[in-house]
Scaffold this active site. Structure first.
Site, mmCIF file in Angstrom:
data_model
loop_
_atom_site.group_PDB
_atom_site.id
_atom_site.type_symbol
_atom_site.label_atom_id
_atom_site.label_comp_id
_atom_site.label_asym_id
_atom_site.label_seq_id
_atom_site.Cartn_x
_atom_site.Cartn_y
_atom_site.Cartn_z
ATOM 1 N N LYS A 139 15.253 146.913 54.830
ATOM 2 C CA LYS A 139 16.788 146.736 54.194
ATOM 3 C C LYS A 139 16.654 147.350 52.876
ATOM 4 C CE LYS A 139 18.537 143.318 57.344
ATOM 5 N NZ LYS A 139 18.939 141.962 57.854
ATOM 6 N N ASN A 162 8.530 139.205 51.348
ATOM 7 C CA ASN A 162 8.844 137.616 51.713
ATOM 8 C C ASN A 162 8.450 136.782 50.556
ATOM 9 O OD1 ASN A 162 9.317 135.175 52.436
ATOM 10 N ND2 ASN A 162 7.830 135.375 54.377
ATOM 11 N N ASN A 197 18.648 131.044 54.328
ATOM 12 C CA ASN A 197 18.009 129.905 54.875
ATOM 13 C C ASN A 197 17.597 129.058 53.686
ATOM 14 O OD1 ASN A 197 14.800 130.521 54.212
ATOM 15 N ND2 ASN A 197 15.571 132.138 54.938
ATOM 16 N N CYS A 239 20.124 121.584 39.794
ATOM 17 C CA CYS A 239 19.415 122.844 40.561
ATOM 18 C C CYS A 239 19.599 122.404 41.972
ATOM 19 C CB CYS A 239 17.750 122.638 40.250
ATOM 20 S SG CYS A 239 16.670 121.587 41.087
ATOM 21 N N CYS A 242 17.889 119.110 43.155
ATOM 22 C CA CYS A 242 18.335 117.978 42.650
ATOM 23 C C CYS A 242 19.037 117.065 43.720
ATOM 24 C CB CYS A 242 19.531 118.317 41.581
ATOM 25 S SG CYS A 242 18.916 118.598 39.899
ATOM 26 N N CYS A 263 21.094 130.864 67.757
ATOM 27 C CA CYS A 263 20.510 130.272 66.441
ATOM 28 C C CYS A 263 21.886 130.168 65.242
ATOM 29 C CB CYS A 263 19.713 131.241 65.878
ATOM 30 S SG CYS A 263 18.083 130.702 66.407
ATOM 31 N N CYS A 321 12.545 121.452 36.726
ATOM 32 C CA CYS A 321 14.074 121.252 36.596
ATOM 33 C C CYS A 321 14.066 119.889 35.453
ATOM 34 C CB CYS A 321 14.737 120.853 37.858
ATOM 35 S SG CYS A 321 16.207 120.049 37.781
HETATM 36 ZN ZN LIG Z 1 16.762 119.672 39.948
#
Ligand SMILES: [Zn+2]
Lengths: 427, 223
Positions: A139, A162, A197, A239, A242, A263, A321
């Site tokens: 792609k 990936n 996903n 984030c 979170c 799916c 985070c």
């Molecule tokens: Zn976070």
């Protein structure tokens, strides 16, 4: 064309053996018939434009940027040409990512980094951008092929990997950090997540939290009738870890949704709309015009667009985070001073009309104070605007052991455990 | 026709948790397991009882976390050893899995399913994702890629709507063994009968003849 030429070659070989004099005439006719399509193909290739050094605002047919530079003349954007200084990474070159990449390419973005591990399939043809003749290409390579033809000024980088694997992630992180020509904090100005996903989104979240990199997330529901975009600024906004991800409720009863044998569904319309919302937000963020949406949902069945803001969760399970949140709190005095200076400068400069327009259909759940105090997210389910739901539940409260538990079992040697499993496997 | 899932989801068995570690931890684990099982609305009784027999994990660490990951890996092994033993003791063995690299970030093996008294076996593989254990491993059955809609590209199985919420709720206590039990086992039970009955998957004993015939006709065409 290749097919025809091969057929021609075969027939020429046959001709050598043949004594039929008219066969040569027929052959000549066929070759003559192939000349003009070949010329047309060559002309199409020749039509590709060469690179343009400076964006011109000149309104002529031959200037691909004239209508974009007009944004500057109209006062929507201060300095459109700055778009050439920006690098954007797009993760996931599917139904949303490929269209997003085309939009940025046509806008004349400086540099695009494209990430995907997949190849083009015929099953992708219900979406925009890819063509049947690109089936089998990665792609990212197919995208580079098309995009470089549309706008050769854009620097394109293709990463077929990936990002959720350890190795892929290291490459991803490295490529985001690599300095670009204009050398800012990291190599890119914005990361756009266009993956389909949760696993991959969490990986983009991880990378951006570690780098302190602002990013935007996008998504389309598996039933293809709703979607969303979200701005994530590490330390400043929630984030992706979170709180459980926020998605637009389609209004379709889950129990009536038939999932047997499938799916996910997809529509070029929903994906095109979400790509448009995402890139509009990205342009506003990069070129500093209008209001950048922290979260914008799209329910296509009701044509409803819920919005909201999300504060970071001090108890976020992602250590990077929490670290960014700490830094953000520490930089508050400096931010306040800068904001004050800016306000004063603006006040002295202008009687201009306000940029803000009342959005009475918008719902904002949180106030504007930027102190990341107690988590509003623990009661998030109650305070969500109408039409938004959590995609996943929060983890059950669970006390993690403070120190590694030392007991007989835990001291087991890793190799010994491996041997035990191997023994079971071979018995 | 045997009931779907019968071959690897025993109905018998109490929800008993194997104690691992100190006594207090064992009690806490038992409570956690009970909570995990209570949250399993929509799952069949057999799956619930089996998952209760897999030890829960405690270290929240992914493959980039160095020593913490080694600790997590030990817990993964302990859970897999326990689950495999339970399956064997109930004559319900249905997979083999082992780490394919020293870091334990890639796993390979096989799984099988018995349908109409015949055993269908499939290679099985997955990587431990960077964001593990917050996200579950994406289990792949590469030989079934493209044969069913219940699969994403690359042969990743499409999990039920029940799996991801349960995994999220139980993070970091579920591991590879839980993913196999709650993700792969129900998938095989639901999809293998369909794949076999529709002819998409052939038993290996039946594969020889048609394949040979195809090869023979292919060579005839080329000559
Ligand atoms: Zn976070």
């Amino acid at each position: 064309m290749e097919e025809e030429l091969r057929a021609l070659l075969r027939d020429l070989d046959a001709l050598k053996q043949s004594a039929d004099p008219t066969a040569i005439d027929r052959m000549r006719e066929r070759v003559a018939g192939m000349v003009s399509p070949a010329a047309a193909a060559a002309a199409a290739v020749g039509a590709a434009r060469s690179k343009i050094k400076d964006m011109s605002a000149e309104v002529v047919d031959s200037n691909p940027y004239s209508r974009l530079m007009a944004l500057q003349r109209m006062g929507i954007v201060d300095n459109y040409e700055r778009i050439r200084d920006y690098s954007v990474a797009i993760v996931g070159i599917g139904g949303v990512g490929s269209v997003a990449a085309e939009m940025l390419t046509r806008c004349g973005i400086g540099r695009l980094l494209l990430y995907d591990y997949d190849t083009v399939e015929l099953a992708n043809m219900n979406r925009l951008f890819f063509r049947p003749d690109q089936v089998g290409m990665t792609k990212t390579d197919a995208a580079v092929q098309t995009l470089s033809g549309i706008n050769p000024d854009v620097v394109l980088e293709s990463y077929s990997l990936n990002i959720t694997t350890v190795k892929g992630f290291e490459t991803f992180l490295g490529s985001l950090k690599a300095k670009s020509a204009h050398g800012c904090n990291t190599g890119v100005d914005l990361v756009l997540s266009c993956v389909d996903n949760y696993e991959a989104r969490m990986v983009v979240n991880q990378a951006c939290n570690e780098l302190g990199q602002t990013w935007m997330e996008s998504g389309v529901s598996e039933d293809a009738v709703s979607g969303h975009i979200q701005l994530l600024v590490p330390g400043e906004t929630a984030c992706f870890a979170c709180a459980p991800p926020l998605v637009v409720a389609s209004g379709v009863d889950e129990r009536t949704l038939k999932r047997e044998g499938v799916c996910a569904a997809s529509l070029p319309t929903t994906m095109g709309v979400v790509a448009g919302l995402l890139i509009q937000n990205a342009l506003k963020y990069l070129l500093k015009f209008g209001q950048v949406s922290p979260y914008l949902g799209y329910n296509s069945l009701k044509d409803y667009f819920p919005t909201m803001e999300m504060k970071p969760n001090p108890q976020c399970s992602n250590p990077a985070c929490v670290q960014r949140q700490k830094e953000y709190m520490q930089s508050k005095p400096a931010r306040d001073a800068a904001a004050k200076a800016k306000m004063e400068a603006e006040a002295s400069a202008a009687d201009e009309c306000p940029v803000h327009v009342d959005n009475e259909w918008n719902i904002s759940v949180l106030d504007d104070s930027d102190t990341a105090t107690s988590s509003i997210l623990s009661t998030a389910a109650d305070s969500l605007p109408e039409g938004l739901v959590r995609e996943l539940p929060t983890a059950d409260s669970y006390q993690e052991p403070i120190a590694p538990v030392t007991s007989g079992a835990i001291d087991d040697d890793l190799e010994e455990l491996q041997r035990q499993l191997d023994a079971l496997n071979s018995s | 026709m045997p009931r779907a899932g019968e071959n690897h989801i025993p109905i018998a068995g109490n929800t008993k948790v194997e104690e691992h570690g100190a006594k207090g931890e064992g009690r806490r684990a038992a409570a956690a397991a009970a909570a995990a099982i209570r949250s399993m609305e929509g799952w069949d009784r057999g799956t619930k009882s089996v998952v209760g027999e897999i030890p829960l994990l405690s270290t929240r660490a992914g493959p980039r976390d160095g020593d913490a990951w080694r600790q997590r890996l030990k817990e993964e092994y302990r859970a897999l050893i326990s689950y495999t033993s339970v399956n064997k003791s109930k004559d319900n063995d249905w997979f083999r899995i082992s780490a394919a690299n020293p870091e334990g970030t890639r796993w390979e093996g096989t799984c099988w399913y018995v349908h109409n008294l015949r055993r269908y076996e499939f290679p099985l593989q997955f990587d431990i994702p960077v964001a593990y254990p917050q996200v579950a491993p994406e289990i792949e059955l590469p030989t079934l890629d493209g044969k069913t809609h219940k699969m994403y590209r690359g042969g990743k199985i499409c999990l039920t709507v029940h799996f991801k919420p349960l995994w999220a709720k139980n993070c970091p206590r579920f591991g590879i063994a839980h993913a196999l039990c709650l993700g792969l086992a129900p998938w095989l039970a639901a999809e293998v009968p369909i794949l076999v009955d529709s002819g998409m998957v052939k038993h290996k004993d039946d594969e020889g003849a048609p394949a040979e015939a195809a090869a023979a006709s292919g060579s005839a065409a080329a000559s």
